[in-house]
Enzyme design. Sequence first.
Site, short mmCIF file in Angstrom:
data_model
loop_
_atom_site.label_atom_id
_atom_site.label_comp_id
_atom_site.label_asym_id
_atom_site.label_seq_id
_atom_site.Cartn_x
_atom_site.Cartn_y
_atom_site.Cartn_z
N LYS A 261 0.20 -1.69 12.75
CA LYS A 261 -0.75 -0.67 12.26
C LYS A 261 -1.58 -1.25 11.13
CE LYS A 261 -1.21 2.47 9.24
NZ LYS A 261 -2.67 2.33 9.04
N GLU B 165 6.51 -5.43 0.83
CA GLU B 165 5.78 -6.33 -0.06
C GLU B 165 4.76 -5.46 -0.77
OE1 GLU B 165 6.65 -9.36 -0.43
OE2 GLU B 165 7.94 -9.51 1.34
N CYS C 171 -2.59 -9.09 -4.31
CA CYS C 171 -1.35 -8.64 -4.94
C CYS C 171 -0.82 -9.67 -5.92
CB CYS C 171 -0.31 -8.34 -3.87
SG CYS C 171 -0.09 -9.70 -2.74
N GLU D 96 -1.77 -2.14 -12.17
CA GLU D 96 -2.44 -2.99 -11.18
C GLU D 96 -3.87 -2.45 -10.98
OE1 GLU D 96 -1.30 -2.83 -6.96
OE2 GLU D 96 -1.34 -5.02 -6.96
P1 NAD Z 1 -1.83 1.16 0.97
O1 NAD Z 1 -0.41 1.33 0.56
O2 NAD Z 1 -2.77 2.26 0.68
O3 NAD Z 1 -1.92 0.91 2.55
C1 NAD Z 1 -1.25 -0.15 3.20
C2 NAD Z 1 -0.98 0.28 4.65
O4 NAD Z 1 -0.04 1.34 4.65
C3 NAD Z 1 -2.19 0.78 5.40
O5 NAD Z 1 -2.10 0.39 6.76
C4 NAD Z 1 -2.07 2.29 5.26
O6 NAD Z 1 -2.72 3.01 6.28
C5 NAD Z 1 -0.56 2.46 5.35
N1 NAD Z 1 -0.04 3.64 4.67
C6 NAD Z 1 -0.55 4.31 3.59
N2 NAD Z 1 0.23 5.35 3.27
C7 NAD Z 1 1.27 5.34 4.14
C8 NAD Z 1 2.42 6.16 4.32
N3 NAD Z 1 2.67 7.21 3.52
N4 NAD Z 1 3.30 5.85 5.31
C9 NAD Z 1 3.09 4.79 6.10
N5 NAD Z 1 2.01 3.99 6.00
C10 NAD Z 1 1.12 4.26 5.03
O7 NAD Z 1 -2.31 -0.22 0.33
P2 NAD Z 1 -3.76 -0.88 0.42
O8 NAD Z 1 -4.67 -0.13 -0.50
O9 NAD Z 1 -4.15 -1.04 1.84
O10 NAD Z 1 -3.45 -2.33 -0.17
C11 NAD Z 1 -3.45 -2.60 -1.51
C12 NAD Z 1 -2.04 -2.66 -2.06
O11 NAD Z 1 -1.27 -3.58 -1.29
C13 NAD Z 1 -1.99 -3.19 -3.48
O12 NAD Z 1 -1.09 -2.45 -4.24
C14 NAD Z 1 -1.49 -4.61 -3.32
O13 NAD Z 1 -0.86 -5.14 -4.43
C15 NAD Z 1 -0.58 -4.48 -2.14
N6 NAD Z 1 -0.41 -5.77 -1.47
C16 NAD Z 1 0.80 -6.40 -1.59
C17 NAD Z 1 0.98 -7.63 -1.00
C18 NAD Z 1 2.30 -8.34 -1.12
O14 NAD Z 1 2.57 -9.22 -0.32
N7 NAD Z 1 3.14 -8.01 -2.07
C19 NAD Z 1 -0.04 -8.22 -0.26
C20 NAD Z 1 -1.25 -7.55 -0.15
C21 NAD Z 1 -1.41 -6.30 -0.75
#
Ligand code: NAD
Length: 476
Positions: free
Chosen positions: A174, A249, A283, A380
């Site tokens: 997804k 992650e 991240c 962040e």
């Molecule tokens: P997000 O949490 O909003 O979304 C990530 C994914 O999860 C998307 O596909 C989204 O549709 C889905 N999602 C959102 N809410 C959900 C829920 N309640 N249940 C299931 N799925 C859900 O994050 P984002 O804005 O897309 O990405 C940015 C964040 O990701 C930042 O906090 C960043 O630090 C983190 N990030 C972490 C890593 C790592 O490896 N640690 C890598 C990249 C990004």
Amino acid sequence: MKSLITSPFINGHSIGPKGNELIPQTNPTTEEVFVEVQAAGLEELEMAVQGAKSAFNGWRQRSPNERADMLYAIAHAIRQQKDTLARWETQNIGKPAQDAKDEIELGARIFEYYAGAVGKYFGHTIPVSKKGLNMTLREPMGVVAAIVPWNFPFPIACWKVAPALAAGNTVILKPSSLSPLTALGLGKLAIEAGLPEGILQVVPGRGRLIGEALSRHPDVRKISFTGSTQSGARIMESAAKGIKRVSLELGGKSPNIIFADADLDSAASDSPMSVFANAGQDCCARSRVFVEDAVFDEFVDRFIAATSELKVDDPGLATTHIGPMVSKSQRENAEAFIEQARSSGRQIASGGHRPFERGYFLSPTVVLEPEVGDSCWRDEIFGPVVCIRRFKDEATMLQEVNDTPYGLSGSIWTNQLSRALRVARAVEAGVLSINTHSSVHVEAPFGGYKQSGIGRDLGMHALDGYSEIKNIFIAE
Ligand code: NAD
């Protein structure tokens, strides 16, 4: 694969219009919608889960060689489509052209690595106190859901899909609603490379609907998630009922520690891209810089000079280092942090403005000497904003470094080996870099301590997260 795939890719096909939500895809450079992607609804999600469940037995029974050959074929197909996939990424999220190509290449290398790993991941024989033979087997889990964010859409999708398939699972991918295009491309090219249908399904859709439904679905055995800490916590809650395996992650607020004895040329020239690359939407961004007092002024001058050399421009140009942010709201969020720092009297030593009228650009921003309680220092930001503070002694600095709920990564710059190791051990984070900011290696584990996550992606460690251990004892 010439044209965009704009609807869920399930059981080997693009699923045509179903009357579900159309998710507009905006080019962050032009602010124009260039295509709409049909979201999966709950009906398509069910079709994807049942297809993946039916395909599981056939896939797990393939010999290791057959699974490896399939992953090699996907790697080859990714390389053949590299330019197309990279172009889609630039259009979809404003990724600079060269970075986009490098990330697609990284995806191909990840598939090759796990193709090579298939036959090298095995159980053990264990001497036990009873007479007989005790052995462990590694077995796949079943249907795995990979839920991924928009900042590095292709490599993160690959580093979940490839090890999950290598271990014998089937996968539902997804992507984020902001970046579904290369994930859909991966689903299609895998089928074209010969992957039987049902083994990799791609379901674009909102996290609150499709992500949550995957996290609760009784036939999904494991959720592998990358995204924000808040969404990770929700997923854990949803998954708890079915005791699903979860790896997360999550976010970070990573330190970049500069000691006075460091090679300042390298530290100051490398550090800006350790936080501003990908417009700060990383991240691992080294967004809290700790500089030893004796070199503070010199480091700051050099850091700002190196930042001014970075070209913020159209991400389609080969010379661009920093493109736009992904969306209007993402930029507004970063600007709110800058405004708060400004109104609290902090010095904005560089950037802090929109360089162009059009596109979600934000110039790389340097905040000097914020207080430790300031939100720009603690939270962040996920934008091109760095905070720099001075430190006088190592012990106090380390306390401040660890005074955060996050623990993803960090850098340490010093010419003293013993200090580098001492500090690397003291920092509560999963990934430390010494005299560099490079954090991601296909062959090595990647993931966080504390609220930055659970489990590890990449390397052989990732395979532990996609398999169960079975223990078998044979009496003698
Ligand atoms: P997000 O949490 O909003 O979304 C990530 C994914 O999860 C998307 O596909 C989204 O549709 C889905 N999602 C959102 N809410 C959900 C829920 N309640 N249940 C299931 N799925 C859900 O994050 P984002 O804005 O897309 O990405 C940015 C964040 O990701 C930042 O906090 C960043 O630090 C983190 N990030 C972490 C890593 C790592 O490896 N640690 C890598 C990249 C990004």
